[in-house]
Design a protein around this motif. Sequence first.
Motif, PDB file in Angstrom:
ATOM      1  N   VAL A  36       0.533  -1.359  -0.093  1.00  0.00           N
ATOM      2  CA  VAL A  36       0.278  -0.070  -0.153  1.00  0.00           C
ATOM      3  C   VAL A  36       0.909   1.577  -0.197  1.00  0.00           C
ATOM      4  N   ALA A  37       1.738   0.815   0.818  1.00  0.00           N
ATOM      5  CA  ALA A  37       2.462   2.339   0.259  1.00  0.00           C
ATOM      6  C   ALA A  37       2.739   2.634  -0.538  1.00  0.00           C
ATOM      7  N   ILE A  38       4.143   1.936  -1.251  1.00  0.00           N
ATOM      8  CA  ILE A  38       4.423   2.104  -2.232  1.00  0.00           C
ATOM      9  C   ILE A  38       3.774   2.467  -3.375  1.00  0.00           C
ATOM     10  N   GLY A  39       2.120   1.931  -3.296  1.00  0.00           N
ATOM     11  CA  GLY A  39       1.142   2.522  -4.720  1.00  0.00           C
ATOM     12  C   GLY A  39       0.725   3.398  -3.867  1.00  0.00           C
ATOM     13  N   VAL A  40       0.528   4.368  -2.985  1.00  0.00           N
ATOM     14  CA  VAL A  40       0.363   5.586  -2.781  1.00  0.00           C
ATOM     15  C   VAL A  40       0.969   6.387  -3.323  1.00  0.00           C
ATOM     16  N   ALA A  41       2.416   6.043  -2.375  1.00  0.00           N
ATOM     17  CA  ALA A  41       3.734   7.046  -3.250  1.00  0.00           C
ATOM     18  C   ALA A  41       4.016   6.914  -4.830  1.00  0.00           C
ATOM     19  N   PHE A  42       3.418   5.524  -5.235  1.00  0.00           N
ATOM     20  CA  PHE A  42       3.562   6.629  -6.871  1.00  0.00           C
ATOM     21  C   PHE A  42       2.236   6.887  -7.019  1.00  0.00           C
ATOM     22  N   ALA A  43       1.577   6.799  -6.639  1.00  0.00           N
ATOM     23  CA  ALA A  43      -0.347   7.756  -7.202  1.00  0.00           C
ATOM     24  C   ALA A  43       0.684   9.568  -6.408  1.00  0.00           C
TER      25      ALA A  43
END
Length: 301
Positions: free
Chosen positions: A85-92
């Motif tokens: 989740v942290a990586i996915g939100v950071a991508f966005a």
Amino acid sequence: MSLPLQAAGASGFVGGWLQSATGLAPSYASAVGAAITFIVVAVVLYVLGKVTFAPVANRVMDRRGLDQHAKSPLQMVVSIGIVAVAIGVAFAFAGYGNILTALATVAAAATLAIGFAMQDVIANFVAGVFIYTDKPFRIGDWIEWDGNSGVVEDISLRVTRVRTFDNELLTVPNSNLTDGVIKNPVAKDKLRVQFLFGIGYDDDIDKATEIIVDEAEKRDDIMDDPGVTVRLTELGDSYVGLKSRFWIADPSRADFVKTRGEYVQTVKERFDEAGIDIPYPTRTLEGEIDVAGDPDASHLK
């Protein structure tokens, strides 16, 4: 304003600040700004997840009554989820794509990598679940499998620990115990034991049978119901085989070995008193021996 625009604005703000503070070209400042945004957001969300969500998940598992062996793999799954989740939100937020696409991409890549790296672990985990639900054995049971045997000391979701009768500790992957045949002699409240007594062809079969039955009936650790039975089952080269079958209650490995050993010993002593022979195999060798160079070797024939 939509989330993608907010994300683009966040990385754009950092990029604009870098351009004005360092004099970088707009393209470089934008790329560096996006990277910094990605790292900062990922770290912040990971820390927040470990501080907030992980303790909540632990409390839920504690309320479910899970022991540490069951909690460990679930805690690992929670940690992997927080990272994803942290990586996915950071991508966005870094402007690398909308949050749903980023989460799906990271989840798919993580699932593929974990699947290849943890094939054996996952197989043992699933096997552990089957052991918990099917209950082919329990802690304290004496089991036998693939030429091994021992008493179960611990069952986790990945491995089962078995103490052999030589006091060696075996750590067995659960998949080894679910893919093959397991013998659990103490799964029920009684166990039938068999022993083959061999007597000579000239001995009295009825007398030998009477002794075998009598010695079994004398013992408190051998059940009266069902009672002992003796059957003539073999006619060997040098013996007549009488197989004794008897039952013991609440069996364990120690009970089984002790009861059988003492019972066989008393039967042997009674056989000796009654003159009943327990023969051993005999072999008759026939032939000639020639000694080279000995003219008188004919006397050895």
